[in-house]
Design an enzyme around this catalytic site. Structure first.
Site, PDB file in Angstrom:
ATOM      1  CG  HIS A 185      -5.897  29.460  28.262  1.00  0.00           C
ATOM      2  ND1 HIS A 185      -7.134  28.887  28.101  1.00  0.00           N
ATOM      3  CD2 HIS A 185      -5.740  30.306  27.219  1.00  0.00           C
ATOM      4  CE1 HIS A 185      -7.699  29.371  26.998  1.00  0.00           C
ATOM      5  NE2 HIS A 185      -6.882  30.237  26.463  1.00  0.00           N
ATOM      6  CE  LYS A 198      -4.919  29.383  22.369  1.00  0.00           C
ATOM      7  NZ  LYS A 198      -4.802  30.292  23.531  1.00  0.00           N
ATOM      8  CB  SER A 204     -14.038  29.853  24.373  1.00  0.00           C
ATOM      9  OG  SER A 204     -14.202  30.696  23.290  1.00  0.00           O
ATOM     10  CE  LYS A 226      -9.350  33.202  28.248  1.00  0.00           C
ATOM     11  NZ  LYS A 226      -8.311  33.270  27.253  1.00  0.00           N
ATOM     12  CB  THR A 227     -10.963  38.964  25.538  1.00  0.00           C
ATOM     13  OG1 THR A 227     -10.188  37.799  25.237  1.00  0.00           O
ATOM     14  CG2 THR A 227     -10.419  40.123  24.723  1.00  0.00           C
ATOM     15  NE  ARG A 270     -10.528  33.154  17.553  1.00  0.00           N
ATOM     16  CZ  ARG A 270     -10.355  33.016  18.852  1.00  0.00           C
ATOM     17  NH1 ARG A 270      -9.714  33.934  19.553  1.00  0.00           N
ATOM     18  NH2 ARG A 270     -10.825  31.971  19.468  1.00  0.00           N
ATOM     19  NE  ARG A 288      -6.716  26.025  19.430  1.00  0.00           N
ATOM     20  CZ  ARG A 288      -7.225  25.018  20.101  1.00  0.00           C
ATOM     21  NH1 ARG A 288      -6.666  23.820  20.069  1.00  0.00           N
ATOM     22  NH2 ARG A 288      -8.300  25.176  20.853  1.00  0.00           N
ATOM     23  CG  ASP A 321      -5.243  33.471  24.936  1.00  0.00           C
ATOM     24  OD1 ASP A 321      -6.291  33.109  25.490  1.00  0.00           O
ATOM     25  OD2 ASP A 321      -4.628  32.743  24.134  1.00  0.00           O
TER      26      ASP A 321
END
Length: 531
Positions: A229, A210, A247, A251-252, A331, A67, A266
């Protein structure tokens, strides 16, 4: 599959300023998308897509492989101007400048032969969802939003009226940016009164994902619905858990648990009915992705209809996820049903547990600690993690990162707005909150070692199965939270961070230093009504 519709006025595109008489490809099937991706004009700089041997399409997004937060704007006008948290995250744009950019993008669209329209939903809760429309010129971007948003049933499309539209003009730039006082020729600009956003200069798919997340983060809390988030999953008994974290904190990875159902990885909301995924897909980092370490995500990324971004290829014609020469931010997007144990409703009950993940490279925070409501607010507003960054003299030392609500880049409202809502929800539903450190143990970076994933998983399991509640706890002398003294399947010596350090004085000094970093960062929130 849904066939192309020929008329722009049927879809109300003329209301956006697009007078189009070419072909509209609306909500294409995956087979049709693949056909369009195969026909990309080879000579164009926008082509650069290729098929992997395993049948997955891969795209190169050009100079933007992430981004561009400095190019993100909201139109400065009433009534939204009174709600927006103006500053480095949300920068103002004059209405006349936005209108010029929208004209530029819509005139471009009016001149095309083919455009892609995806209509779908953001939010699995019927009560809180947003009807979203994406106009794209590149077929792979149509693929991206088809993966990432909630795909509608054919009857949903009959009278579809979008609540918000993004027009992706990635082939255009803004020649007047300097005199308009903007950051660059690229733009990602939101008009909350007109419910439209325009993108220019960047092809990166994540801007659309996003972008809508930012819209949800603005609209929902103003209606008393929490926007988060975080990842979320659900146990066999129906109990749910939230995982917040920046990040690289897990989390994932930690929400993809073979013994639980994945709600999402997410973005989630929390309304009066419970928690719900905003999305219909996952957007995973591919760096060092392997079948051994993360079998479910690796398999999902290697299945047809996944879309790879900015990955490098090996000699066998398949992606080499260990070669990050193009970018560290490679990604893959894929529809959520590529994960075998996903939760088809995208929803769950009010959460039993809320976990804040941090990767503390200072090695100060214990592997797991229990937070009071006030401490939960403090850590939520702090949004701490620490990454290891190289300095010029070759010394690598940790660098603390604080990102409010574990996602400051996506908050159009002031962080305290989200913290107050979360506090209310945690209290109302008796949700317990824990802080889990996936970072260093036995010393900071360079002395200690990374917390073994088996220890982290055992801590998460003790939270999720409730066994942590029957542990004995000790109060941490510096941070004040409660630290268990024993847990099933975890060596008790590891549970107190201080015990793992050979040099206890050095631990105490480092703990005081980290506490001071927290205090310095928290100054910004010391206003009336903030804990």
């Amino acid at each position: 599959s849904m066939r192309a519709m020929s008329s722009g006025s049927d879809l109300g595109l003329d209301k956006l300023g697009i007078n189009f008489d070419g072909t509209i490809h609306r909500n294409l099937s995956y087979d049709d998308i693949a056909e369009h991706e195969s026909k990309i004009d080879e000579g164009s700089e926008f082509a650069n897509g290729r098929w992997a041997t395993n049948g997955v399409f891969a795209i190169d997004t050009g100079k933007f492989t992430g981004r561009s937060p400095k190019d993100k704007y909201f139109v400065d006008q009433a009534p939204s101007t009174d709600h927006i948290w103006w500053g480095s995250v949300n920068k103002p744009m004059a209405p006349a400048v936005f209108d010029k950019l929208q004209d530029r993008v819509t005139n471009h669209y009016s001149s095309l032969d083919n455009i892609y329209v995806f209509d779908g939903f953001c939010g699995a809760s019927e009560a809180s969802r947003l009807r979203v429309r994406f106009l794209t010129e590149l077929p792979w971007q149509h693929h991206f939003v088809t993966n990432m948003f909630i795909r509608p049933d054919p009857q949903d499309l009959e009278d579809f009226e979008p609540d918000f539209t993004i027009i992706n003009g990635c082939k255009l730039t803004n020649p007047d940016w300097q005199e308009q006082g903007l950051n660059s020729e690229n733009f990602v600009a939101f008009n909350m009164e007109e419910n439209v956003a325009v993108i220019g200069g960047t092809r990166y798919g994540g801007e659309m994902k996003k972008g809508i997340f930012s819209v949800m983060n603005m609209n929902l809390p103003l209606n008393g619905v929490m926007a988060m988030h975080c990842s979320a999953n659900k146990g066999p008994a129906g109990d749910t858990a939230l995982f917040f974290g920046l990040s690289g904190t897990g989390k994932t990875t930690l929400s993809a648990d073979p013994n639980r159902f994945l709600i999402g990885d997410d973005e989630h909301g929390w309304d009066d009915h419970g928690i719900f995924n905003f999305e219909g897909g996952c957007y995973a980092k591919t760096t060092a992705l392997s079948a051994e370490a993360e079998p479910e995500i690796h398999a999902a990324a290697s299945r047809r209809d996944a879309l790879l971004e900015n990955v490098t290829f090996g000699g066998d014609g398949n992606p080499d996820f260990f070669d990050t020469s193009k970018t560290e931010n490679g990604r893959v997007s894929y529809p959520i049903y590529h994960i075998p144990n996903y939760e088809p409703s995208g929803k769950g009950t009010h959460p039993t547990n809320c976990i804040f993940l941090t990767c503390d490279a200072y090695g100060v925070l214990p592997p797991v600690s229990r937070l009071s409501e006030k401490q939960a607010m403090y850590h939520f507003l702090s949004g701490y993690t620490a990454k290891v960054a190289g300095t010029e003299r070759g010394v690598t030392e940790p660098e603390a990162t604080f990102s409010a609500c574990f996602g400051a880049a996506f908050l159009p409202l002031h962080p305290t707005k989200y913290a107050e809502l979360l506090e209310q929800k945690l209290l109302n539903h008796g949700t317990k909150t824990y802080l889990i450190n996936t970072g260093w143990s036995g010393g900071g970076y360079g002395v200690g070692s990374r917390m073994p994933i088996a220890v982290t998983r055992a801590c998460v399991d003790a939270v999720l199965d409730g066994s942590i509640e029957s542990a004995q706890f000790r109060q941490h002398p510096v941070f004040g939270f409660e630290v268990p003294t024993e847990l099933p399947g975890v060596d008790s010596a590891v549970l107190s961070a201080r015990n793992t350090w050979p040099d206890k004085d050095q631990y105490d000094a480092t703990a005081d230093r980290l506490a001071q970093l927290f205090k310095d960062n928290y100054q910004q929130f010391l206003t009336p009504g903030v804990p």
